[in-house]
Each structure stands twice: as C-alpha cells, then as structure tokens.
Design a protein around this motif. Structure first.
Motif, PDB file in Angstrom:
ATOM      1  N   ILE A  97       0.493  -4.402  -4.903  1.00  0.00           N
ATOM      2  CA  ILE A  97      -0.332  -3.323  -4.355  1.00  0.00           C
ATOM      3  C   ILE A  97      -1.357  -3.956  -3.511  1.00  0.00           C
ATOM      4  O   ILE A  97      -1.644  -3.372  -2.362  1.00  0.00           O
ATOM      5  CB  ILE A  97      -0.749  -2.379  -5.520  1.00  0.00           C
ATOM      6  CG1 ILE A  97       0.546  -1.804  -6.119  1.00  0.00           C
ATOM      7  CG2 ILE A  97      -1.832  -1.324  -4.886  1.00  0.00           C
ATOM      8  CD1 ILE A  97       0.107  -0.703  -7.361  1.00  0.00           C
ATOM      9  N   GLU A  98      -1.972  -5.187  -4.101  1.00  0.00           N
ATOM     10  CA  GLU A  98      -3.124  -5.506  -3.170  1.00  0.00           C
ATOM     11  C   GLU A  98      -2.723  -6.140  -1.879  1.00  0.00           C
ATOM     12  O   GLU A  98      -3.263  -5.917  -0.972  1.00  0.00           O
ATOM     13  CB  GLU A  98      -4.000  -6.617  -4.127  1.00  0.00           C
ATOM     14  CG  GLU A  98      -5.093  -7.255  -3.339  1.00  0.00           C
ATOM     15  CD  GLU A  98      -6.186  -6.338  -3.032  1.00  0.00           C
ATOM     16  OE1 GLU A  98      -6.860  -6.431  -2.053  1.00  0.00           O
ATOM     17  OE2 GLU A  98      -6.091  -5.162  -3.758  1.00  0.00           O
ATOM     18  N   ARG A  99      -1.581  -7.004  -1.988  1.00  0.00           N
ATOM     19  CA  ARG A  99      -1.069  -7.502  -0.730  1.00  0.00           C
ATOM     20  C   ARG A  99      -0.581  -6.516   0.208  1.00  0.00           C
ATOM     21  O   ARG A  99      -0.851  -6.606   1.496  1.00  0.00           O
ATOM     22  CB  ARG A  99       0.242  -8.332  -0.937  1.00  0.00           C
ATOM     23  CG  ARG A  99      -0.421  -9.813  -1.989  1.00  0.00           C
ATOM     24  CD  ARG A  99       0.660 -10.922  -2.011  1.00  0.00           C
ATOM     25  NE  ARG A  99       2.077 -10.560  -2.170  1.00  0.00           N
ATOM     26  CZ  ARG A  99       2.373 -10.655  -3.400  1.00  0.00           C
ATOM     27  NH1 ARG A  99       1.662 -11.139  -4.361  1.00  0.00           N
ATOM     28  NH2 ARG A  99       3.700 -10.262  -3.937  1.00  0.00           N
ATOM     29  N   LEU A 100       0.237  -5.378  -0.324  1.00  0.00           N
ATOM     30  CA  LEU A 100       0.697  -4.482   0.417  1.00  0.00           C
ATOM     31  C   LEU A 100      -0.470  -3.727   1.064  1.00  0.00           C
ATOM     32  O   LEU A 100      -0.271  -3.186   2.409  1.00  0.00           O
ATOM     33  CB  LEU A 100       1.716  -3.423  -0.393  1.00  0.00           C
ATOM     34  CG  LEU A 100       3.066  -4.092  -0.732  1.00  0.00           C
ATOM     35  CD1 LEU A 100       3.809  -2.967  -1.482  1.00  0.00           C
ATOM     36  CD2 LEU A 100       3.634  -4.504   0.597  1.00  0.00           C
ATOM     37  N   SER A 101      -1.503  -3.409   0.350  1.00  0.00           N
ATOM     38  CA  SER A 101      -2.691  -2.589   1.040  1.00  0.00           C
ATOM     39  C   SER A 101      -3.283  -3.073   2.222  1.00  0.00           C
ATOM     40  O   SER A 101      -3.792  -2.644   3.200  1.00  0.00           O
ATOM     41  CB  SER A 101      -3.708  -2.196  -0.187  1.00  0.00           C
ATOM     42  OG  SER A 101      -4.343  -3.291  -0.514  1.00  0.00           O
ATOM     43  N   LYS A 102      -3.155  -4.516   2.207  1.00  0.00           N
ATOM     44  CA  LYS A 102      -3.680  -5.215   3.525  1.00  0.00           C
ATOM     45  C   LYS A 102      -2.888  -5.083   4.468  1.00  0.00           C
ATOM     46  O   LYS A 102      -3.464  -5.766   5.787  1.00  0.00           O
ATOM     47  CB  LYS A 102      -3.907  -6.884   2.912  1.00  0.00           C
ATOM     48  CG  LYS A 102      -5.044  -6.730   1.813  1.00  0.00           C
ATOM     49  CD  LYS A 102      -5.250  -8.372   1.398  1.00  0.00           C
ATOM     50  CE  LYS A 102      -6.266  -8.581   0.518  1.00  0.00           C
ATOM     51  NZ  LYS A 102      -6.263  -9.817  -0.170  1.00  0.00           N
ATOM     52  N   SER A 118       8.190  -7.904   6.810  1.00  0.00           N
ATOM     53  CA  SER A 118       7.019  -8.414   6.182  1.00  0.00           C
ATOM     54  C   SER A 118       6.956  -7.845   5.010  1.00  0.00           C
ATOM     55  O   SER A 118       6.453  -8.306   3.798  1.00  0.00           O
ATOM     56  CB  SER A 118       5.788  -8.157   7.116  1.00  0.00           C
ATOM     57  OG  SER A 118       4.786  -8.718   6.450  1.00  0.00           O
ATOM     58  N   ILE A 119       6.964  -6.416   4.849  1.00  0.00           N
ATOM     59  CA  ILE A 119       6.961  -5.358   3.668  1.00  0.00           C
ATOM     60  C   ILE A 119       7.803  -6.072   2.496  1.00  0.00           C
ATOM     61  O   ILE A 119       7.565  -6.172   1.392  1.00  0.00           O
ATOM     62  CB  ILE A 119       6.992  -4.163   3.921  1.00  0.00           C
ATOM     63  CG1 ILE A 119       5.841  -3.585   4.696  1.00  0.00           C
ATOM     64  CG2 ILE A 119       6.892  -3.163   2.581  1.00  0.00           C
ATOM     65  CD1 ILE A 119       5.869  -2.195   5.165  1.00  0.00           C
ATOM     66  N   ASN A 120       8.973  -6.099   3.067  1.00  0.00           N
ATOM     67  CA  ASN A 120      10.225  -6.586   2.365  1.00  0.00           C
ATOM     68  C   ASN A 120      10.062  -8.050   1.443  1.00  0.00           C
ATOM     69  O   ASN A 120      10.462  -8.232   0.394  1.00  0.00           O
ATOM     70  CB  ASN A 120      11.649  -6.697   2.847  1.00  0.00           C
ATOM     71  CG  ASN A 120      12.236  -5.087   2.896  1.00  0.00           C
ATOM     72  OD1 ASN A 120      12.676  -4.777   1.754  1.00  0.00           O
ATOM     73  ND2 ASN A 120      12.265  -4.580   4.068  1.00  0.00           N
ATOM     74  N   CYS A 121       9.618  -8.745   2.342  1.00  0.00           N
ATOM     75  CA  CYS A 121       9.172 -10.106   1.727  1.00  0.00           C
ATOM     76  C   CYS A 121       8.210 -10.262   0.733  1.00  0.00           C
ATOM     77  O   CYS A 121       8.307 -10.974  -0.072  1.00  0.00           O
ATOM     78  CB  CYS A 121       9.146 -11.167   3.022  1.00  0.00           C
ATOM     79  SG  CYS A 121      10.383 -11.552   4.068  1.00  0.00           S
ATOM     80  N   GLU A 122       7.185  -9.454   0.962  1.00  0.00           N
ATOM     81  CA  GLU A 122       6.224  -9.476   0.120  1.00  0.00           C
ATOM     82  C   GLU A 122       6.696  -8.995  -1.310  1.00  0.00           C
ATOM     83  O   GLU A 122       6.437  -9.320  -2.396  1.00  0.00           O
ATOM     84  CB  GLU A 122       4.898  -8.429   0.284  1.00  0.00           C
ATOM     85  CG  GLU A 122       4.198  -8.710   1.611  1.00  0.00           C
ATOM     86  CD  GLU A 122       3.224  -9.833   1.093  1.00  0.00           C
ATOM     87  OE1 GLU A 122       3.326 -10.401  -0.087  1.00  0.00           O
ATOM     88  OE2 GLU A 122       2.309 -10.087   1.855  1.00  0.00           O
ATOM     89  N   ILE A 123       7.570  -7.914  -1.253  1.00  0.00           N
ATOM     90  CA  ILE A 123       8.201  -7.280  -2.386  1.00  0.00           C
ATOM     91  C   ILE A 123       9.094  -8.397  -3.116  1.00  0.00           C
ATOM     92  O   ILE A 123       9.185  -8.273  -4.542  1.00  0.00           O
ATOM     93  CB  ILE A 123       8.888  -5.917  -2.111  1.00  0.00           C
ATOM     94  CG1 ILE A 123       7.858  -5.015  -1.676  1.00  0.00           C
ATOM     95  CG2 ILE A 123       9.676  -5.475  -3.378  1.00  0.00           C
ATOM     96  CD1 ILE A 123       8.651  -3.613  -1.095  1.00  0.00           C
TER      97      ILE A 123
END
Length: 201
Positions: free
Chosen positions: A54-59, A104-109
């Motif tokens: 959540i922290e990474r996505l929020s950025k 980018s979002i998919n890779c974070e997940i």
C-alpha cells in the motif's frame, strides 16, 4: 516392630497412568502455544507485506491516475498462479503512458506477492490468493485552482495455514465482493486473512 508397607504393582501402574496423562496435557498445551506463536508470526508478516504494498502504491499516485483515466477501475484477483515477477516489467520509451503506469502497478503487486509467499513460508502457489482494488474520487479539490484524484487502495490477502486443506473449509473462497475484497474467513478456519485500505493524501 511394625513392618513398613510399600507400593504394590497396581498402585504403581495407576500412578504412572496419572503422571502420563498429566504430561500429555502439558505437552499438548505447549504444542498449542507454539502453533499460536507461529500463527501470530504469520499474521505479523502479512501486515508488514500488505502495508508495504500500500505504501509503495500510494507513492505512484500520478501513475495510478493516468492508468485509471484510461480504464474505469483497476481490479486484480489472483489465485493458483506462481507469484513471480517476470520480464514484462521492462518499460520502453515508446510504451503509452497508461500502459507504463499499468505495468508499474502490476510489477509492484507481483513483487509484493512474491515477498508474501516467501515470508509466510508457503510451499505451493495454490496456498495464497489476493485481491487488489484501486479506484479514485476525482471530485476532491486540492486547492481553489487545482483538482486532484485521490487513489483509494484496498488489498486483501489470504493464505493457507495448513497447505492443501482447501479454500472452502470455512475460508470463504477467493472471490471478491464489490469493494474488491475477499470474504473474511471464519475464526476457526485454517485460512489466514489480512486486509487494509489506504487513501493517498
């Protein structure tokens, strides 16, 4: 002189049985305590992993907004797939902005699920499932002259405490509701569960 009477064989056997039952009870309590500590450790690990995602996505607020402007809503449910980051995370300069944001979002997940899989000591990809839902309210006024979208991120994670038990054993399955979250499992199920929601400032 009075003779001192000792224990006979029957009394000795009864005493041994009583002591054995007591020792078994103590051993069972100790085992249950160890299982409880392990479960608590797993839950703590899941909290850290969910909070990290959540922290990474929020950025990535700007990237999320670009992606959501091109797609009504980002929602992803994954189960029975090996959680690994593959080569698709490479973004070229010619990639459209919306696709760059989506990658980018998919890779974070994917990276988060891989970390959760390892941290929870899971043995099989079928032992974990998760749901990630990202939406935003574009009516939020940041100031008098600027409008900002607020990403609302909801994440739910489920994992098998005992591998191979099955998701329908009080676990509620892995399907998601309208909020993008999975059904909360029963308290006595063998399924670990964690969910969090975050609204980026």
């Amino acid at each position: 002189m009075k003779k001192i009477k000792g224990f006979n064989l029957v009394e000795l056997l009864i005493a041994l049985i009583v002591v054995s039952v007591a020792l078994f009870g103590v051993a069972k309590l100790q085992i249950n305590g160890m299982h409880g500590m392990e479960s608590a450790k797993m839950t703590t690990s899941s909290v850290v992993n969910v909070a990290s995602l959540i922290e990474r996505l929020s950025k990535q607020r700007d990237e999320i907004k670009v992606y959501l402007d091109s797609h009504a809503k980002f929602s992803r449910l994954k189960n029975n797939n090996t959680p690994e980051v593959d080569g698709s995370c490479n973004v070229t300069d010619t990639t459209a902005d919306a696709n760059k944001a989506g990658i980018s979002i998919n890779c974070e997940i994917d990276a988060w699920v891989s970390a959760a899989f390892t941290t929870l000591n899971l043995q099989n990809s079928t032992d974990i499932c998760y749901a990630v839902n990202i939406s935003y309210d574009d009516n939020y006024s940041y100031n008098s002259s600027m409008m900002y979208a607020i990403p609302r991120i909801t994440v739910a994670l489920k994992w098998q405490k005992i591998p191979g038990v099955g998701w329908d054993n009080g676990g509620g399955g892995c399907s998601v509701n309208d909020s993008g979250l999975m059904t909360v499992p029963n308290a006595d199920s063998d399924v670990g569960y964690m969910s969090m929601e975050y609204i980026a400032p």
